[in-house]
Write an enzyme that holds these catalytic residues in place. Structure first.
Site, PDB file in Angstrom:
ATOM      1  N   ARG A  47       0.827  -1.232   0.000  1.00 24.20           N
ATOM      2  CA  ARG A  47       0.000   0.000   0.000  1.00 24.20           C
ATOM      3  C   ARG A  47       0.851   1.268   0.000  1.00 24.20           C
ATOM      4  NH1 ARG A  47      -2.624  -3.268   3.621  1.00 24.20           N
ATOM      5  NH2 ARG A  47      -4.496  -4.210   2.770  1.00 24.20           N
ATOM      6  N   LYS A  66       2.664  11.682 -10.800  1.00 22.65           N
ATOM      7  CA  LYS A  66       1.764  10.850 -11.603  1.00 22.65           C
ATOM      8  C   LYS A  66       2.489   9.544 -11.909  1.00 22.65           C
ATOM      9  CE  LYS A  66      -1.301  14.004 -14.068  1.00 22.65           C
ATOM     10  NZ  LYS A  66      -1.684  14.544 -15.383  1.00 22.65           N
ATOM     11  N   GLU A  77       8.984  19.057 -24.965  1.00 24.32           N
ATOM     12  CA  GLU A  77       8.436  19.451 -23.658  1.00 24.32           C
ATOM     13  C   GLU A  77       9.089  20.752 -23.183  1.00 24.32           C
ATOM     14  OE1 GLU A  77       5.946  18.202 -21.886  1.00 24.32           O
ATOM     15  OE2 GLU A  77       5.595  16.355 -23.002  1.00 24.32           O
ATOM     16  N   LYS A 110       6.950  23.323 -13.193  1.00 22.06           N
ATOM     17  CA  LYS A 110       6.064  22.176 -12.931  1.00 22.06           C
ATOM     18  C   LYS A 110       5.787  22.049 -11.439  1.00 22.06           C
ATOM     19  CE  LYS A 110       4.752  17.539 -13.923  1.00 22.06           C
ATOM     20  NZ  LYS A 110       4.810  16.355 -14.736  1.00 22.06           N
ATOM     21  N   GLU A 165      -4.824  17.409 -10.311  1.00 21.40           N
ATOM     22  CA  GLU A 165      -5.402  17.878 -11.573  1.00 21.40           C
ATOM     23  C   GLU A 165      -6.895  18.142 -11.477  1.00 21.40           C
ATOM     24  OE1 GLU A 165      -3.466  16.255 -15.029  1.00 21.40           O
ATOM     25  OE2 GLU A 165      -5.107  16.911 -16.312  1.00 21.40           O
ATOM     26  N   ARG A 170      -3.521  22.104 -13.110  1.00 21.16           N
ATOM     27  CA  ARG A 170      -2.466  21.181 -13.559  1.00 21.16           C
ATOM     28  C   ARG A 170      -2.623  20.811 -15.037  1.00 21.16           C
ATOM     29  NH1 ARG A 170       0.529  16.250 -10.378  1.00 21.16           N
ATOM     30  NH2 ARG A 170       1.703  15.505 -12.164  1.00 21.16           N
ATOM     31  N   ASN A 176      -0.533  20.053 -19.948  1.00 26.87           N
ATOM     32  CA  ASN A 176      -0.832  19.315 -21.186  1.00 26.87           C
ATOM     33  C   ASN A 176      -0.876  20.244 -22.396  1.00 26.87           C
ATOM     34  OD1 ASN A 176      -1.127  16.806 -19.840  1.00 26.87           O
ATOM     35  ND2 ASN A 176      -3.127  17.489 -19.116  1.00 26.87           N
ATOM     36  N   HIS A 214      -0.614  19.014 -25.993  1.00 21.92           N
ATOM     37  CA  HIS A 214      -0.703  17.557 -25.956  1.00 21.92           C
ATOM     38  C   HIS A 214      -1.965  16.983 -26.607  1.00 21.92           C
ATOM     39  CE1 HIS A 214       2.702  17.942 -23.336  1.00 21.92           C
ATOM     40  NE2 HIS A 214       2.760  16.657 -23.113  1.00 21.92           N
ATOM     41  N   HIS A 233      -1.368  13.796 -28.775  1.00 16.54           N
ATOM     42  CA  HIS A 233      -1.877  12.448 -28.494  1.00 16.54           C
ATOM     43  C   HIS A 233      -2.590  11.891 -29.713  1.00 16.54           C
ATOM     44  CE1 HIS A 233      -1.835  13.310 -23.904  1.00 16.54           C
ATOM     45  NE2 HIS A 233      -0.704  12.793 -24.306  1.00 16.54           N
ATOM     46  N   HIS A 247       7.204  11.498 -28.971  1.00 11.50           N
ATOM     47  CA  HIS A 247       6.216  12.271 -28.204  1.00 11.50           C
ATOM     48  C   HIS A 247       6.495  13.778 -28.254  1.00 11.50           C
ATOM     49  CE1 HIS A 247       3.469  13.405 -25.022  1.00 11.50           C
ATOM     50  NE2 HIS A 247       4.472  13.964 -24.367  1.00 11.50           N
TER      51      HIS A 247
HETATM   52  N1  GLY Z   1       2.619  15.340 -17.566  1.00 11.49           N
HETATM   53  C1  GLY Z   1       1.589  16.150 -17.077  1.00 11.49           C
HETATM   54  C2  GLY Z   1       1.444  16.129 -15.591  1.00 11.49           C
HETATM   55  O1  GLY Z   1       2.306  15.629 -14.898  1.00 11.49           O
HETATM   56  O2  GLY Z   1       0.457  16.581 -15.093  1.00 11.49           O
END
Ligand code: GLY
Length: 339
Positions: free
Chosen positions: A110, A132, A174, A202, A212, A216, A220, A223, A227, A239
């Site tokens: 956990r 993430k 990026e 960031k 998010e 946040r 993107n 993106h 995508h 990418h």
């Molecule tokens: N790659 C986008 C984020 O970490 O929110």
């Protein structure tokens, strides 16, 4: 070395940026950890020393290795070795490794501590920062995951010098994005300063909106079309290269919606060109397919949602008319591509 704090209220941590910072690993591993499970891939070739008992767990290469099967294998191997809840996982690699190992760390017992040693530019300025983690399903990318913040991140800029050129260029896509998220003239900085500046942007966004709920999503930027290009097929765009085309598309779309002027669009084109990134779609992608894919994108919550530049900076914009989207796609077609 530059130390960038990620000021999360309940789990603050530091990102160390600079040549040779991988040698700081033993110092940043939580003192309660007796054992360290190092997750990496065969070809990474970055040597680290956790300064205590450790074992290397190799995962396969490629996006398909970012799977629940790999997470199960890792967790079973951790267990067979006797990794306990107070021990630590160290992920050494690019986004595929940090996403997968980060998720394994989030669910094993956990949740055990994880440290990312990010070895790609893309990983250092995006994937390894902000917690993430996750894996793909056959039905789509990143569909299973968790927010699981690392205890520390090491962005060793020395290892970037040995990256394959295409891999490095992908990270530049990026990097280009951060110019429009408050980064300004990043191209005037040293590599170490560039990475630290992107991490700081960031970190501020993540500290403001870790899960998010809103802001946040600006990470993107560029993106949504990227995508769609990636899903649409076998077009050999990495990418970050797809993100570069996505940035120009987003600028063209924002101009059509009256949010920015032609000079700001030209600035997007200048930044993308400065990094020698592509500025147009691969030939042969149908507009209807791209629009369909963008409408299905998981970030499309209300009609088609785009992250767009504007008078108040980059933000989410809902309900964008399809006619404007189609026109903006036309603006990123190369000459002679009438798909
Ligand atoms: N790659 C986008 C984020 O970490 O929110």
């Amino acid at each position: 070395m530059i130390v960038v704090p990620v000021p999360l209220a309940d789990r603050p941590y530091e990102v160390l940026v600079g040549d040779g910072v991988r040698h700081e690993l033993a110092r940043v591993i939580p003192s309660r950890a007796r054992r360290v499970a190092v997750v990496t891939q065969r070809g990474i070739g970055v040597e680290i020393d956790p300064g205590r008992e450790h074992r290397i767990f190799e995962m396969p290469d490629g996006e398909h290795a970012k799977s629940l099967t790999t997470v199960e294998s890792l967790c079973r191997e951790f267990s067979q070795w006797g990794l306990t809840r107070s021990d630590c996982v160290v992920a050494v690699g690019g986004g595929i490794v940090t996403d997968t190992a980060g998720f394994a760390a989030a669910v094993y017992h956990r949740g055990v501590d994880v440290i990312h040693v990010a070895t790609t530019l893309l990983g250092q300025i995006d994937a390894a920062i902000g917690g993430k983690t996750g894996v793909n399903l056959p039905e789509g990318k990143n569909l299973v995951g968790a927010f699981w913040q690392p205890s520390a991140v090491l962005c060793d800029t020395e290892v970037l010098h040995t990256l394959p050129p295409r891999e490095y260029r992908s990270g530049l896509g990026e990097l280009a994005k951060y110019h429009f998220l408050g980064g300004g003239d990043l191209d005037a900085l040293s590599l170490e300063q560039q990475v630290a500046a992107c991490v700081a942007i960031k970190a501020a966004v993540v500290a403001d909106d870790e899960r998010e709920g809103g802001r946040r999503a600006i990470l993107n930027y560029g993106h949504t079309l990227a995508h769609a290009i990636e899903i649409a097929g076998d077009h050999d765009l990495r990418h970050g290269e797809a993100v570069a085309v996505g940035l120009i598309f987003a600028a063209e779309l924002a101009r059509r919606l009256g949010r920015i002027d032609a000079e700001r669009v030209a600035e997007h084109r200048r930044v993308v060109a400065a990094y020698d990134l592509p500025d147009s779609l691969p030939v042969g992608l149908a507009t209807s397919e791209l629009v369909g894919l963008m409408a299905r994108d998981k970030k499309a919550l209300d009609g088609i949602t785009f992250v767009l530049d504007g008078p108040d900076g980059v933000e989410s914009v809902t309900g964008v008319p399809v006619a404007d989207i189609e026109a903006a796609i036309g603006a990123v077609r190369s000459e002679g591509d009438r798909s």
